[in-house]
Scaffold this motif. Structure first.
Motif, PDB file in Angstrom:
ATOM      1  N   VAL A   8       0.842  -1.189   0.000  1.00 51.41           N
ATOM      2  CA  VAL A   8       0.000   0.000   0.000  1.00 51.41           C
ATOM      3  C   VAL A   8       0.884   1.248   0.000  1.00 51.41           C
ATOM      4  O   VAL A   8       1.635   1.481   0.962  1.00 51.41           O
ATOM      5  N   MET A  10       2.084   4.921   0.687  1.00 48.06           N
ATOM      6  CA  MET A  10       1.734   5.794   1.805  1.00 48.06           C
ATOM      7  C   MET A  10       2.535   7.081   1.717  1.00 48.06           C
ATOM      8  O   MET A  10       3.593   7.126   1.092  1.00 48.06           O
ATOM      9  N   ARG A  11       1.985   8.129   2.345  1.00 44.83           N
ATOM     10  CA  ARG A  11       2.634   9.431   2.363  1.00 44.83           C
ATOM     11  C   ARG A  11       2.462  10.022   3.760  1.00 44.83           C
ATOM     12  O   ARG A  11       1.389   9.942   4.346  1.00 44.83           O
ATOM     13  N   SER A  17       7.343   9.561   1.471  1.00 43.99           N
ATOM     14  CA  SER A  17       6.494   8.514   0.902  1.00 43.99           C
ATOM     15  C   SER A  17       7.168   7.164   1.046  1.00 43.99           C
ATOM     16  O   SER A  17       8.365   7.076   1.296  1.00 43.99           O
ATOM     17  N   GLU A  37      -6.704  -4.171   4.948  1.00 42.56           N
ATOM     18  CA  GLU A  37      -7.305  -2.890   5.332  1.00 42.56           C
ATOM     19  C   GLU A  37      -7.998  -2.993   6.693  1.00 42.56           C
ATOM     20  O   GLU A  37      -7.895  -2.090   7.523  1.00 42.56           O
ATOM     21  N   TRP A  70       0.765   9.057   8.836  1.00 39.88           N
ATOM     22  CA  TRP A  70       0.921   8.556   7.470  1.00 39.88           C
ATOM     23  C   TRP A  70      -0.457   8.210   6.921  1.00 39.88           C
ATOM     24  O   TRP A  70      -1.290   7.634   7.623  1.00 39.88           O
ATOM     25  N   GLN A  71      -0.687   8.560   5.666  1.00 38.75           N
ATOM     26  CA  GLN A  71      -1.944   8.242   4.990  1.00 38.75           C
ATOM     27  C   GLN A  71      -1.675   7.134   3.978  1.00 38.75           C
ATOM     28  O   GLN A  71      -0.780   7.264   3.135  1.00 38.75           O
ATOM     29  N   LEU A  72      -2.445   6.056   4.060  1.00 32.59           N
ATOM     30  CA  LEU A  72      -2.294   4.954   3.111  1.00 32.59           C
ATOM     31  C   LEU A  72      -3.258   5.132   1.951  1.00 32.59           C
ATOM     32  O   LEU A  72      -4.408   5.524   2.146  1.00 32.59           O
ATOM     33  N   ASP A  73      -2.784   4.860   0.747  1.00 26.50           N
ATOM     34  CA  ASP A  73      -3.594   4.989  -0.472  1.00 26.50           C
ATOM     35  C   ASP A  73      -4.108   3.601  -0.857  1.00 26.50           C
ATOM     36  O   ASP A  73      -3.511   2.903  -1.678  1.00 26.50           O
ATOM     37  N   TRP A  74      -5.222   3.205  -0.261  1.00 23.39           N
ATOM     38  CA  TRP A  74      -5.776   1.872  -0.499  1.00 23.39           C
ATOM     39  C   TRP A  74      -6.226   1.684  -1.938  1.00 23.39           C
ATOM     40  O   TRP A  74      -6.203   0.571  -2.461  1.00 23.39           O
ATOM     41  N   ARG A  75      -6.601   2.758  -2.633  1.00 24.57           N
ATOM     42  CA  ARG A  75      -7.034   2.632  -4.037  1.00 24.57           C
ATOM     43  C   ARG A  75      -5.864   2.231  -4.945  1.00 24.57           C
ATOM     44  O   ARG A  75      -6.069   1.634  -5.988  1.00 24.57           O
ATOM     45  N   ALA A  76      -4.648   2.551  -4.534  1.00 26.03           N
ATOM     46  CA  ALA A  76      -3.462   2.207  -5.329  1.00 26.03           C
ATOM     47  C   ALA A  76      -2.778   0.935  -4.820  1.00 26.03           C
ATOM     48  O   ALA A  76      -1.731   0.545  -5.339  1.00 26.03           O
TER      49      ALA A  76
END
Length: 97
Positions: A8, A10-11, A17, A37, A70-76
């Motif tokens: 996943v 993340m940023r 990142s 998730e 940190w924010q995870l980009d689950w769509r990616a």
């Protein structure tokens, strides 16, 4: 069931990142994504409530590396069969929206 790896992107709030990697048993890539998730959300909720982050589950899933900010980009995110340390073939990457 097979052992899967979910990667996943993340940023951080500081602009850094990386990739958060989850591993564990699942029936298919979509199930692996869902479980990863859910595991992350459980860790997030525990941390926000001041509780200890849950340990690794019997099926191998866990989020010990949870990092606030940190924010995870689950769509990616991607799910593949786990690549073992011996370099056995890896399945093709499957994206699940």
């Amino acid at each position: 069931m097979a052992y899967y790896e979910v990667n996943v992107p993340m940023r951080s709030t500081a602009g850094n990142s990386g990739i958060h990697v989850f591993t564990g048993m699942a029936t298919d890539p979509a199930a692996a994504m869902r479980i990863a998730e859910q595991t992350y959300r459980a860790a997030q909720e525990a941390q926000q409530a001041g509780r200890t982050i849950p340990g690794k589950r019997p099926d191998g899933w866990g989020a010990r590396g949870y990092r606030p900010g940190w924010q995870l980009d689950w769509r990616a995110a991607t799910a593949t069969l786990w690549k073992d340390l011996h370099g056995w073939p890896r399945s093709s990457v499957i994206r699940v929206a």
